[in-house]
Write a protein that holds these residues in place. Sequence first.
Motif, mmCIF file in Angstrom:
data_model
loop_
_atom_site.group_PDB
_atom_site.id
_atom_site.type_symbol
_atom_site.label_atom_id
_atom_site.label_comp_id
_atom_site.label_asym_id
_atom_site.label_seq_id
_atom_site.Cartn_x
_atom_site.Cartn_y
_atom_site.Cartn_z
ATOM 1 N N GLU A 165 -0.350 -1.435 3.119
ATOM 2 C CA GLU A 165 -1.340 -2.356 2.553
ATOM 3 C C GLU A 165 -1.277 -3.704 3.269
ATOM 4 N N TYR A 166 -0.097 -4.059 3.736
ATOM 5 C CA TYR A 166 0.011 -5.304 4.503
ATOM 6 C C TYR A 166 -0.834 -5.220 5.769
ATOM 7 N N LYS A 167 -0.820 -4.024 6.391
ATOM 8 C CA LYS A 167 -1.617 -3.850 7.624
ATOM 9 C C LYS A 167 -3.075 -3.515 7.323
ATOM 10 N N ASN A 168 -3.467 -3.559 6.065
ATOM 11 C CA ASN A 168 -4.837 -3.247 5.639
ATOM 12 C C ASN A 168 -5.257 -1.823 5.978
ATOM 13 N N GLU A 169 -4.302 -0.916 5.971
ATOM 14 C CA GLU A 169 -4.639 0.498 6.230
ATOM 15 C C GLU A 169 -5.015 1.224 4.938
ATOM 16 N N VAL A 170 -4.623 0.655 3.805
ATOM 17 C CA VAL A 170 -4.911 1.248 2.481
ATOM 18 C C VAL A 170 -5.298 0.106 1.535
ATOM 19 N N PRO A 171 -5.918 0.430 0.385
ATOM 20 C CA PRO A 171 -6.295 -0.654 -0.537
ATOM 21 C C PRO A 171 -5.073 -1.432 -1.025
ATOM 22 N N ARG A 172 -5.256 -2.723 -1.213
ATOM 23 C CA ARG A 172 -4.146 -3.581 -1.638
ATOM 24 C C ARG A 172 -3.948 -3.582 -3.155
ATOM 25 N N SER A 173 -2.693 -3.621 -3.554
ATOM 26 C CA SER A 173 -2.388 -3.710 -4.984
ATOM 27 C C SER A 173 -1.349 -4.806 -5.236
ATOM 28 N N ALA A 174 -0.095 -4.604 -4.775
ATOM 29 C CA ALA A 174 0.924 -5.666 -4.946
ATOM 30 C C ALA A 174 0.493 -6.944 -4.225
ATOM 31 N N PHE A 175 -0.270 -6.805 -3.150
ATOM 32 C CA PHE A 175 -0.721 -7.990 -2.399
ATOM 33 C C PHE A 175 -2.098 -8.448 -2.862
ATOM 34 N N ASN A 176 -2.545 -7.865 -3.979
ATOM 35 C CA ASN A 176 -3.831 -8.249 -4.563
ATOM 36 C C ASN A 176 -3.631 -8.688 -6.006
ATOM 37 N N THR A 177 -2.506 -9.313 -6.296
ATOM 38 C CA THR A 177 -2.113 -9.851 -7.616
ATOM 39 C C THR A 177 -2.216 -8.827 -8.757
ATOM 40 N N GLU A 178 -2.028 -7.542 -8.427
ATOM 41 C CA GLU A 178 -2.023 -6.542 -9.504
ATOM 42 C C GLU A 178 -0.594 -6.291 -9.961
ATOM 43 N N VAL A 179 -0.350 -6.396 -11.258
ATOM 44 C CA VAL A 179 0.923 -5.947 -11.836
ATOM 45 C C VAL A 179 0.905 -5.912 -13.358
ATOM 46 N N ILE A 180 0.821 -7.072 -14.020
ATOM 47 C CA ILE A 180 1.000 -7.037 -15.486
ATOM 48 C C ILE A 180 -0.218 -6.484 -16.228
ATOM 49 N N TYR A 181 -1.337 -6.304 -15.522
ATOM 50 C CA TYR A 181 -2.492 -5.628 -16.154
ATOM 51 C C TYR A 181 -2.690 -4.254 -15.518
ATOM 52 N N GLY A 182 -1.649 -3.759 -14.833
ATOM 53 C CA GLY A 182 -1.710 -2.442 -14.196
ATOM 54 C C GLY A 182 -1.870 -2.544 -12.689
ATOM 55 N N ASN A 183 -1.362 -1.535 -11.989
ATOM 56 C CA ASN A 183 -1.513 -1.441 -10.530
ATOM 57 C C ASN A 183 -2.431 -0.263 -10.207
ATOM 58 N N ASN A 184 -3.457 -0.506 -9.398
ATOM 59 C CA ASN A 184 -4.336 0.611 -9.004
ATOM 60 C C ASN A 184 -3.716 1.495 -7.923
ATOM 61 N N HIS A 185 -2.759 0.970 -7.197
ATOM 62 C CA HIS A 185 -2.135 1.737 -6.108
ATOM 63 C C HIS A 185 -0.666 1.352 -6.001
ATOM 64 N N GLY A 186 0.088 2.222 -5.311
ATOM 65 C CA GLY A 186 1.437 1.849 -4.889
ATOM 66 C C GLY A 186 2.526 2.066 -5.911
ATOM 67 N N LYS A 187 2.284 1.732 -7.172
ATOM 68 C CA LYS A 187 3.374 1.789 -8.146
ATOM 69 C C LYS A 187 3.529 3.182 -8.754
ATOM 70 N N ASN A 188 4.753 3.684 -8.732
ATOM 71 C CA ASN A 188 5.046 4.976 -9.351
ATOM 72 C C ASN A 188 5.343 4.780 -10.830
ATOM 73 N N SER A 189 4.265 4.551 -11.591
ATOM 74 C CA SER A 189 4.419 4.442 -13.039
ATOM 75 C C SER A 189 4.588 5.857 -13.606
ATOM 76 N N LEU A 190 4.886 5.958 -14.908
ATOM 77 C CA LEU A 190 5.258 7.261 -15.493
ATOM 78 C C LEU A 190 4.159 8.311 -15.403
ATOM 79 N N ASP A 191 2.904 7.872 -15.373
ATOM 80 C CA ASP A 191 1.803 8.838 -15.251
ATOM 81 C C ASP A 191 1.831 9.537 -13.886
ATOM 82 N N LYS A 192 2.554 8.931 -12.919
ATOM 83 C CA LYS A 192 2.664 9.534 -11.580
ATOM 84 C C LYS A 192 3.976 10.317 -11.416
#
Length: 491
Positions: free
Chosen positions: A188-215
Amino acid sequence: KEITDAPILIIGSGYGGAVSALRLCEAGKKVVMLEMGLNWEKSGIPFSNMLKPGKSAAWLKKKTIAPFMNIFSLTPFTGTLDRMDFEHINIWVGRGVGGGSLVNGGMAVTPKESYFREVFPDLDADKFYSTYFPLVHKELKVNVIGEQFLKDCPYYKFTRVGEAEAHKAGFKTIRVPNVYDFQYMEKEYKNEVPRSAFNTEVIYGNNHGKNSLDKTYLKKALETGNLEILDLHCVENIKLNEDKTYTLNVQQTDTSGAVVADKVFNCKKLILAAGTMGTLRLLLKSNAVNHFPIHEQIGKSWGNNGNFMTGRNWVKPLSGGTGAKQSTIPVGGIDNWEDKEHPFFTEIAPLPMGMDVATALYLLINRVDKKGEVSYNVNSQKLNLNWDQSNTAKMKENADYFIKKMNRANGGTRSHFLFNNGFGADVCYHPLGGCVLGKATNEYGKLKDHNNLYVLDGSLIPGTIGVNPFVTITAIAEYCIENLIRQNEFA
Ligand code: FDA
């Protein structure tokens, strides 16, 4: 009313619930899971980020409820982040299929062995460190950021500055593992995939990257074909029947929180995994309204895991401050646990506000030497929490010591910008206890005074574990469910 009979019911889809579901489904048992929050994956609704809070931002609130900077108004929706407010403490929890794993920072920290032994003197610590913690790391997909990436990436300037300053002040730092996929992050840093941690996503959910329990756990459990998850189903109270089975009154809601159906579920075996506050509420409320039997230990040994937030501002931003661009995923910590006078661990936390606010944020985790107690107020129909400044006095002393030492070495002031006086004694992300393993339950989480009721979540931990808790909650759930299955509790 619609009536459903299920042999095994689990309330809540966080860590304890997800582990129980997987192991029972693998053992060939049919399991129904009731979750009051939304199944976000199924809904197709994206999570919102911190700079543009939308539907996922808050559980049925008109305004955002982040720990600070709540300038955003919302249309009430069954969002991912909820907050329970008490007189001296506010407790944040996750809602939705995946529970706290949807909103948390993903920090996957194994407790210090000496403290684990102190908190759980009756558990076989050797087995936990050789078997359950490694198992949990594997299942939760725990990984560590690459040091070179961390060194080069502008989004981690806050960590590099935080670590350099800690060293200058004489503190020891540690690298913190996480469930966020760092290979994804490098892409995501290289802009090869959509950004999540680098797009201020966390406390309202992450659309990508995070291995939450549903994954992870929940995905595997669903793949067995033995698990059914009913979202937007809130359990209101529980009744014990004469034949030792349970009847649950459940409200199904829509995403605006309106009740669309009143339902009844009957079950032979019931697992409470509604999170510390959710489980305590169900037990104490059911006791008050249905004469549900509860052991005298229920509600006791509650703690905030020593959570204490604080921050520092620089009058003149040190070498440009911590940067306008910040990853939402913390990877650094300061470990002062061995200090006899001021034992604490603190996360070097990000503050991704889209601008350089020249502020460093820390979530301290301290010992909890004075525990609180949870009870139920029949009149207000709310939980009471016996917890005030006396419970957090030592935590405040540690925070004061830490900030002063950091400021002496590096310059800066206590952050009045973030909290009233620079101290967030009322911020709690880690409620633990109230249904302590081996006290309110048997050695494997089966509730005392009951034949068919189990508690498998954060409430089993007696108020403190010294680090961020989900690795421990997951490991204890693995240990308990393995032994409960072995003892033929679910035969
Ligand atoms: P958890 O709270 O995960 O799940 C309980 C589920 O039950 C929820 O989905 C809830 O909606 C549901 N439920 C409750 N009552 C119900 C009812 N009556 N009917 C139906 N469903 C009901 N920890 C860590 O180790 N590392 C970290 O980085 C962080 N960071 C962090 C950030 C933030 C913002 C928060 C709020 C929390 C963290 N945590 C954390 C803490 C961690 O997320 C937390 O300890 C665990 O999620 C607790 O797991 P449990 O299994 O106990 O319940």
